[in-house]
Design an enzyme around this catalytic site. Structure first.
Site, short mmCIF file in Angstrom:
data_model
loop_
_atom_site.label_atom_id
_atom_site.label_comp_id
_atom_site.label_asym_id
_atom_site.label_seq_id
_atom_site.Cartn_x
_atom_site.Cartn_y
_atom_site.Cartn_z
N GLU B 283 0.83 -1.20 0.00
CA GLU B 283 0.00 0.00 0.00
C GLU B 283 0.86 1.26 0.00
O GLU B 283 0.56 2.24 -0.68
CB GLU B 283 -0.92 -0.02 1.23
N GLU B 286 2.07 1.75 -3.35
CA GLU B 286 0.96 2.21 -4.19
C GLU B 286 0.77 3.72 -4.02
O GLU B 286 0.58 4.44 -4.99
CB GLU B 286 -0.31 1.45 -3.81
N CYS B 310 -8.18 -2.10 4.38
CA CYS B 310 -8.10 -3.28 5.26
C CYS B 310 -9.40 -3.57 5.98
O CYS B 310 -9.60 -4.67 6.47
CB CYS B 310 -7.02 -3.15 6.31
N SER B 330 -7.31 1.71 -2.09
CA SER B 330 -6.11 0.95 -2.39
C SER B 330 -6.51 -0.43 -2.91
O SER B 330 -7.42 -1.07 -2.38
CB SER B 330 -5.27 0.79 -1.13
N LYS B 369 -15.23 -9.64 8.29
CA LYS B 369 -14.18 -10.49 7.73
C LYS B 369 -14.76 -11.81 7.22
O LYS B 369 -14.23 -12.41 6.30
CB LYS B 369 -13.10 -10.76 8.78
N GLU B 372 -15.95 -10.90 3.94
CA GLU B 372 -14.80 -10.65 3.05
C GLU B 372 -14.23 -11.96 2.53
O GLU B 372 -13.93 -12.10 1.34
CB GLU B 372 -13.73 -9.86 3.79
N GLU B 377 -13.98 -12.49 -5.17
CA GLU B 377 -12.65 -12.02 -5.59
C GLU B 377 -11.54 -12.69 -4.78
O GLU B 377 -10.37 -12.61 -5.16
CB GLU B 377 -12.52 -10.50 -5.39
N CYS B 526 -10.07 -1.68 14.72
CA CYS B 526 -10.40 -3.10 14.89
C CYS B 526 -10.56 -3.50 16.35
O CYS B 526 -11.30 -4.43 16.66
CB CYS B 526 -9.32 -3.97 14.27
#
Lengths: 159, 596
Positions: B283, B286, B310, B330, B369, B372, B377, B526
C-alpha cells in the site's frame, strides 16, 4: 421506473428535501399511485438522502400509507375497542363473505382491498369503516352488503 | 454555565453537574441501576423502562437513563415500588422473547438473561407470546444472524446503525404489537446496505443479533487427519481475548493466545501482523506510485486521495455509498486476505503440503471479515483463500470448550515463515495505526531517514477523535524522490462509518486536499470491532488501545519494511512490491453496489 423517478422528484421539488418532508411526499405518492412501491421508496430515499429502511419504517408505521398494491376501493375497518364492542367482527365477517377474500387481501378483479385501521374517530357511531375517503358508520352486516352492491353497480352498470 | 445539583440517591448525598442523568449520578456513587435499552455509546431512547426509579413525593416512577437530576431530588433506586415495576417490565419483555436459553448462542452472555435471573422471573409471569407471533430468523448473511423472535425492540441496533455508522440498514417498522426491527422491505441482511460491521451485535442485549458461527466446522477440520490447519490471528485479538476469558480489559495475551491455539490443535500458528507488514509495503508503494503519477507524470487518471482497504466494513460501505470513489481505494487486499492467498501458495510450498489439504482459518475482531472471506474475488490461490473466519468471541468459546485454563497458560511464540511481525503490524488494530505504520515505511523509503517523531510514535494520528488530520512535510528526499521535496503529505484518519461519511462528503465537496486517508469501520478501529468481546465501550476501547501501543513499543522491530520474514518473502517469492505475483495474489478490485 422512469415515471416513478419523475413523480418522486416532482413531489420532492414541491415539498422539500429535508427529513420532515418525508410524510407529505409519501402521502403524495399514495394519492397518485394508491400505494408506495419498493421502487418509489428507493427514489424517496435517494431524493432525501436518508436510508431506504427509514422510508420503509415510516411507510409501514401509518396504516393509511399502503406498501402493497391495492384495489380501486380500499375498505378500512376500524379495529379499535369501541368498534369491537359494537360488533366490528361481524362487519369484517360479512365483508370477507361478500368479497370472498380475507383481511389484508385484494379481490381478483382488483376492485376491493380489505384492511384494518386504527381509530377513525367515529367511536360514538361504531362500527365504522372507510372506503377510500368516504366514512360509513353504525354499520350492520345488511348495510355492508348494500354499500358493496352500490359500488359494484357503479362499476358494472347493467346493460 | 453548568450549575452543581445536589440530590440524594438511596439516602446518599451526591452532587453532580446540571444535565447529568439520574443513572449517571447513581454510577458516580457506585449504585448500579439495571438498564437494557441504554448504551453508553448511543443516544438515550428510554423505551424499555427497566431503569425506573422512585422519586420521593412523586407518584410516577422516573426512567433514570433519560431523566436529568434536579435540586433536592430524593431518589430511591431499590424501593419496593421501583423493584416491582422493574420486575414487571422484565417479565413483559421476557413474555415476547423466545427464551430458549439453553439452545441460545448468547447463553451466559445475555443482558436479558442476567436481569431475569437477578429478578427471579419465573414461569408464572405473563403469557408467552412467542407462539402467537410471526417472526423471521435471517441466517442468509455469512456474517450476521438476525433472529426477530429474540428481539425485545430496545432499538440499540437501530441507533448503532443510524448514529454510529450512518448506514441505516436497520429501522423500526410497523407499530404497536407489530413493531419490529426491520431492514428495507424486510429483505435479508445480505441483500441490503448492511456492511456486516457487527456493531449491532456488540450492542444487542439478547441473542437477536449474533455472528454466524463456524466453530463446529473448524473443530471438524482440526480433527481431520489429512488436513493441515493454518491459523492467523489479527492484531486486535491479542488485546481483547483475555476479557472473554475472565481477565481485565487492556491485558496483552499474545503469548497465551498462541499457546491456546496450539493446544486446540492448529497445525501452524501464524500471524496476520505479518501480512499487515506486507500490506504496508504494497500500500505504501501504491501511495508513492500514485503521488509520482500525479506530480511528475501529471496523469489525469490517477486518483487521490488514496484510502486504505483493510476494513471490509469500510470497503462495503464505500461500494454502497460512494461507488464513484472506488478507484481511490487501495487495491491492496486486507492483511487477512493477503495471508490467505499466501497460505495456499507460498506457505504450502514451503511446508510441502498440497494446497487442497491446507485449511486456512483466521481469528478476527470482526464480523465483516467473514463476508470478506466469502467474496468471489478472494480466491486467487485457486482455492478459497481463507476458509473460515472466527471472531475473538468464538475463539474464546473454543478455548472454554477445550477446558483450557487460559490465564495460567505459559507464553508461546508464533511459528516461523509467516509469524514474524513488526510493531507497525501490531498497531493496525487501533484507529490511526495503518496510517502510522504506512508513514513509518513511506517516509523512510522517500528520505532514507526515520520519521521525525520521538521513538517513532506518530502521535498526531493517534487518539479517539472521530476524524483526525496530520501533515508531514517531506524535506531533503533521496534523488529518485526529488519531486516530493517540500511536499506536505496530507493525511486523514477516521473511525466509525459516520465519520467515514463525513470525510468522504468533504472529499466529494472538494474542501479537503488529502493525499492518504485511513478509514476503519468500527469505533476505535479493529480493537472496537464487531467480533470483539462484549461489552465494548469507550473506557474498554481506550484500554485496548493503550495495550496495542504498549505491544508496539515492546517489539524489537517497529517498521514493516524491516520485518525479516517480509524481506525474505520478497526475495524468494514476490520479487518486488506491486510486481506481477503481488498483483495476482495480493491485490483486488471492488464493485459498485446499490446505495439504497
Amino acid at each position: 421506473m422512469e415515471d416513478v423517478k419523475l413523480m418522486v422528484k416532482e413531489l420532492a421539488d414541491n415539498y422539500g428535501r429535508s427529513e420532515e418532508n418525508l410524510l407529505p411526499i409519501l402521502q403524495g405518492i399514495v394519492e397518485r399511485e394508491k400505494y408506495i412501491s419498493e421502487e418509489a421508496m428507493v427514489e424517496v430515499a435517494r431524493e432525501l438522502d436518508i436510508s431506504a429502511a427509514q422510508v420503509y419504517g415510516t411507510a409501514t408505521f401509518y396504516s393509511f400509507l399502503e406498501t402493497k398494491p391495492t384495489g380501486k376501493y380500499v375498505i378500512r375497518v376500524c379495529k379499535t375497542i369501541s368498534c369491537m364492542i359494537k360488533g366490528k367482527n361481524d362487519i369484517i365477517r360479512e365483508l370477507e363473505n361478500v368479497l370472498r377474500i380475507k383481511m389484508g387481501e385484494t379481490t381478483h378483479d382488483n376492485l376491493f382491498s380489505l384492511r384494518e385501521t386504527n381509530c377513525l374517530g367515529q367511536c360514538h357511531k361504531g362500527p365504522a369503516m372507510l372506503i377510500n375517503d368516504t366514512p360509513y358508520t353504525e354499520l350492520t352486516p345488511e348495510k355492508v352488503r348494500k354499500i358493496l352492491c352500490d359500488i359494484r353497480n357503479i362499476e358494472f352498470p347493467a346493460n | 454555565m453548568s450549575e452543581i445539583i445536589n440530590l440524594t440517591i438511596d439516602n446518599v448525598p451526591v452532587s453532580v453537574k446540571e444535565g447529568t442523568t439520574i443513572l449517571e449520578a447513581a454510577k458516580k456513587i457506585n449504585v448500579r441501576i439495571p438498564t437494557l435499552c441504554y448504551h453508553q455509546d448511543l443516544c438515550v431512547a428510554g423505551n424499555c423502562r427497566v431503569c425506573v426509579v422512585e422519586q420521593k413525593g412523586a407518584d410516577r416512577l422516573l426512567p433514570s437513563c433519560a431523566m436529568p437530576v434536579s435540586e433536592g431530588m430524593e431518589i430511591l433506586t431499590n424501593s419496593l415500588k421501583a423493584r416491582n415495576a422493574r420486575k414487571h417490565m422484565i417479565e413483559l419483555l421476557v413474555s415476547e422473547h423466545r427464551a430458549d436459553c439453553t439452545r441460545c448462542y448468547k447463553n451466559g452472555n445475555c443482558e436479558l438473561q442476567e436481569l431475569s435471573s437477578e429478578y427471579i422471573i419465573g414461569e408464572d409471569g405473563f403469557i408467552d407470546l412467542i407462539p402467537y407471533k410471526e417472526y423471521t430468523i435471517d441466517h442468509y448473511s455469512p456474517s450476521i444472524i438476525k433472529d426477530d423472535s429474540k428481539c425485545i425492540r430496545c432499538q440499540r441496533c437501530v441507533r448503532t446503525c443510524n448514529e454510529l455508522q450512518k448506514i441505516g440498514a436497520l429501522a423500526v417498522a410497523y407499530k404497536g404489537k407489530d413493531m419490529k426491527i426491520s431492514t428495507f422491505f424486510e429483505k435479508p441482511m445480505f441483500e441490503v446496505v448492511c456492511t456486516n460491521c457487527g456493531q449491532c451485535i456488540n450492542r444487542c442485549p439478547t441473542g437477536a443479533l449474533t455472528e454466524k458461527t463456524y466453530i463446529d466446522r473448524v473443530w471438524a477440520e482440526i480433527n481431520h487427519e489429512d488436513k493441515h490447519v493454518v491459523v492467523q490471528t489479527a492484531p486486535a485479538v491479542r488485546v481483547a481475548l483475555g476479557e472473554a476469558l475472565g481477565m481485565e480489559p487492556g491485558e496483552i495475551v499474545t503469548g497465551k493466545l498462541v499457546a491456546a491455539l496450539r493446544r486446540l490443535g492448529f497445525d501452524s500458528v501464524l500471524d496476520t501482523d505479518f501480512t499487515a507488514d506486507l500490506t504496508i509495503i504494497e500500500e505504501g508503494n501504491e501511495l508513492l506510485q500514485r503521488l509520482k503519477k500525479a506530480l511528475v507524470d501529471k496523469d489525469p487518471d490517477v486518483r487521490l486521495p488514496l484510502t486504505t482497504s483493510c476494513s471490509p466494513g469500510w470497503v462495503k460501505f464505500i461500494e454502497h455509498a460512494f461507488p464513484e470513489y472506488l478507484d481511490n481505494v487501495s487495491t491492496a487486499k486486507s492483511p487477512q486476505q493477503m495471508f490467505g492467498a499466501l497460505a495456499k501458495t507460498f506457505y504450502a510450498k514451503k511446508i510441502k503440503v498440497a494446497p487442497e489439504n491446507i485449511v486456512s482459518i483466521s481469528i478476527m475482531p470482526c464480523t465483516a471479515k467473514k463476508y470478506e472471506a466469502d467474496r468471489p474475488e478472494m480466491r486467487s490461490s485457486g482455492y478459497k483463500d481463507v476458509d473460515y473466519v472466527l471472531t475473538t468471541r468464538e475463539l474464546a468459546l473454543m478455548i472454554r470448550q477445550a477446558g483450557i485454563d487460559f490465564a495460567s497458560l505459559p507464553d508461546d511464540d508464533y511459528d516461523s515463515i509467516m509469524g514474524e511481525s513488526s510493531g507497525a503490524g501490531v498497531i493496525f488494530g487501533a484507529t490511526g495505526g495503518v496510517m502510522e505504520a504506512a508513514l513509518r515505511t513511506a517516509y523512510e523509503i522517500v528520505t532514507g531517514r526515520e520519521v521525525p517523531f520521538k521513538n517513532l510514535n506518530i502521535t498526531p494520528v493517534r487518539g479517539m477523535e472521530g476524524v483526525r488530520e496530520a501533515t508531514i512535510k517531506i524535506e531533503d528526499p533521496l534523488p529518485e524522490w526529488k519531486f516530493l521535496d517540500g511536499v506536505e503529505l496530507k493525511c486523514c484518519v477516521a473511525h466509525g462509518l459516520a465519520n467515514a461519511k463525513k470525510v468522504m462528503d468533504a472529499v466529494k465537496a472538494g474542501t479537503v486536499g488529502y493525499h492518504f486517508i485511513e478509514i476503519m469501520a468500527c469505533p476505535g478501529g479493529c480493537l472496537g470491532g464487531g467480533g470483539q468481546p462484549i461489552p465494548t465501550n469507550e473506557e474498554i476501547r481506550e484500554k485496548r488501545t493503550a495495550a496495542i501501543y504498549r505491544e508496539d513499543e515492546n517489539k524489537p522491530i517497529r517498521k514493516s519494511h524491516e520485518n525479516p520474514e517480509v524481506i525474505r518473502l520478497y526475495k524468494e517469492f514476490l520479487k518486488e512490491p506491486l510486481g506481477e505475483i503481488s498483483h495476482k495474489l495480493l491485490h483486488t478490485h471492488y464493485r459498485a453496489r446499490n446505495r439504497y
